[in-house]
Design an enzyme around this catalytic site. Sequence first.
Site, PDB file in Angstrom:
ATOM      1  N   ILE A 169       0.854  -1.190   0.037  1.00  0.00           N
ATOM      2  CA  ILE A 169       0.066  -0.120   0.030  1.00  0.00           C
ATOM      3  C   ILE A 169       0.912   1.308  -0.275  1.00  0.00           C
ATOM      4  CG2 ILE A 169      -2.004   1.338   1.119  1.00  0.00           C
ATOM      5  CD1 ILE A 169      -2.610  -1.201   2.699  1.00  0.00           C
TER       6      ILE A 169
ATOM      7  N   GLY B 252       7.063   3.962   3.090  1.00  0.00           N
ATOM      8  CA  GLY B 252       7.284   5.036   3.792  1.00  0.00           C
ATOM      9  C   GLY B 252       8.861   5.184   4.184  1.00  0.00           C
ATOM     10  N   LYS B 253       9.215   6.351   4.789  1.00  0.00           N
ATOM     11  CA  LYS B 253      10.767   6.511   5.413  1.00  0.00           C
ATOM     12  C   LYS B 253      10.991   5.354   6.108  1.00  0.00           C
ATOM     13  CE  LYS B 253      11.150  10.468   7.389  1.00  0.00           C
ATOM     14  NZ  LYS B 253      10.095  11.373   7.675  1.00  0.00           N
ATOM     15  N   GLU B 254      10.057   4.901   6.940  1.00  0.00           N
ATOM     16  CA  GLU B 254      10.512   3.858   7.918  1.00  0.00           C
ATOM     17  C   GLU B 254       9.990   2.669   7.932  1.00  0.00           C
ATOM     18  OE1 GLU B 254      11.956   6.766  11.470  1.00  0.00           O
ATOM     19  OE2 GLU B 254       9.759   6.206  11.377  1.00  0.00           O
ATOM     20  N   ALA B 255       8.732   2.690   7.224  1.00  0.00           N
ATOM     21  CA  ALA B 255       7.884   1.437   7.231  1.00  0.00           C
ATOM     22  C   ALA B 255       7.210   1.071   5.891  1.00  0.00           C
ATOM     23  CB  ALA B 255       6.835   1.452   8.524  1.00  0.00           C
TER      24      ALA B 255
ATOM     25  N   ASP C  14       1.967  13.747  15.187  1.00  0.00           N
ATOM     26  CA  ASP C  14       2.327  13.728  13.791  1.00  0.00           C
ATOM     27  C   ASP C  14       0.956  13.920  13.006  1.00  0.00           C
ATOM     28  OD1 ASP C  14       4.032  13.798  11.290  1.00  0.00           O
ATOM     29  OD2 ASP C  14       4.031  11.735  11.046  1.00  0.00           O
TER      30      ASP C  14
ATOM     31  N   ASN D 255      -1.666  11.879   7.707  1.00  0.00           N
ATOM     32  CA  ASN D 255      -2.196  10.875   8.466  1.00  0.00           C
ATOM     33  C   ASN D 255      -3.578  10.694   9.021  1.00  0.00           C
ATOM     34  OD1 ASN D 255       0.299   9.336   8.596  1.00  0.00           O
ATOM     35  ND2 ASN D 255       0.907  11.023  10.169  1.00  0.00           N
TER      36      ASN D 255
ATOM     37  N   ASP E 101      -1.331   6.192  12.059  1.00  0.00           N
ATOM     38  CA  ASP E 101      -0.012   6.438  12.186  1.00  0.00           C
ATOM     39  C   ASP E 101       0.261   6.967  13.532  1.00  0.00           C
ATOM     40  OD1 ASP E 101       2.803   6.560  11.613  1.00  0.00           O
ATOM     41  OD2 ASP E 101       2.686   7.944   9.741  1.00  0.00           O
TER      42      ASP E 101
END
Length: 256
Positions: free
Chosen positions: A58, A61-64, A193, A198, A210
């Site tokens: 889906i 992202g930056k981290e996940a 955030d 989000n 998130d």
Amino acid sequence: MESPITKSDISLQKMREVKRLKSVEDKRVGSEVFDRITLKTLYKLANQGHIHLLNGAISTGKEANVFKGTDDKGNLVAVKIYRVTTSDFKKMQYYIQGDPRFNVRSNNKRQLINNWVLKEFKNLNRAYEVGVRVPKPIIAKNNVLVMEFIGDENGTPARLMRQSKISNPEYVAFKILDYVKKLYNDAEIVHGDLSGFNILMEDNEPIIIDLSQGMVVDHPMARELLNRDIDNLIKDFKKIGIEISKDEIKRKIMDL
Ligand SMILES: Nc1ncnc2c1ncn2[C@@H]1O[C@H](COP(=O)(O)OP(=O)(O)O)[C@@H](O)[C@H]1O
Ligand SMILES: [Mg+2]
């Protein structure tokens, strides 16, 4: 429910033999995400029936990475997998320190990520319990979070508020502020955030996602984060034609 899953599916049970995930739609995403421990974690979740299939990314992202999947009953689930290699440990450490729910002293990256995922799970749980519309959390294990899939029954994920045409802006703004208020007063957390990036929209209803950065309200940084969340919301509300001042929002949230 009719399962929409077809050719590009990964059966977790078969992944052991497949090794390099040849059947994943996006190989780059696949190999990047599924290191050995992540695979083991996924097998465990598969054995417990939480994930039967993973089919399609889906979001990267930056981290996940967030994947769409099904559980062993055929229900759609969203699976958020944190990448151990590219996570921002400094940020995680910064946000997790001072949260009384976690006593993270170690510099071990995996441990930090596992706690980070657990934090997101706990924040989702708290939010869910006080009636904030969030994806219902299902299970957190190591760097993997399984939650309710937000989207239609064909498996099309919901859109971000930022990318949606909002037909009922007043209602949406009202709901979001009500959720922020419930988060603050009842769940006693600040999102940290929050913005139109989000918030998902499903059937004209906002859904908050998130919550990994979420903090308990008595954390020394909570006020600053709340202020930032409010500033972001004011900008997003403006984009959909809703003008509201910071003071007014604060009054609503704090219930003064
Ligand atoms: N439960 C969910 N159901 C459907 N889509 C989701 C779900 N959770 C996340 N997503 C999608 O994945 C994207 C990234 O998820 P998010 O939790 O915001 O992670 P991050 O921003 O840290 O990469 C979201 O913008 C959304 O499009
Ligand atoms: Mg996000």
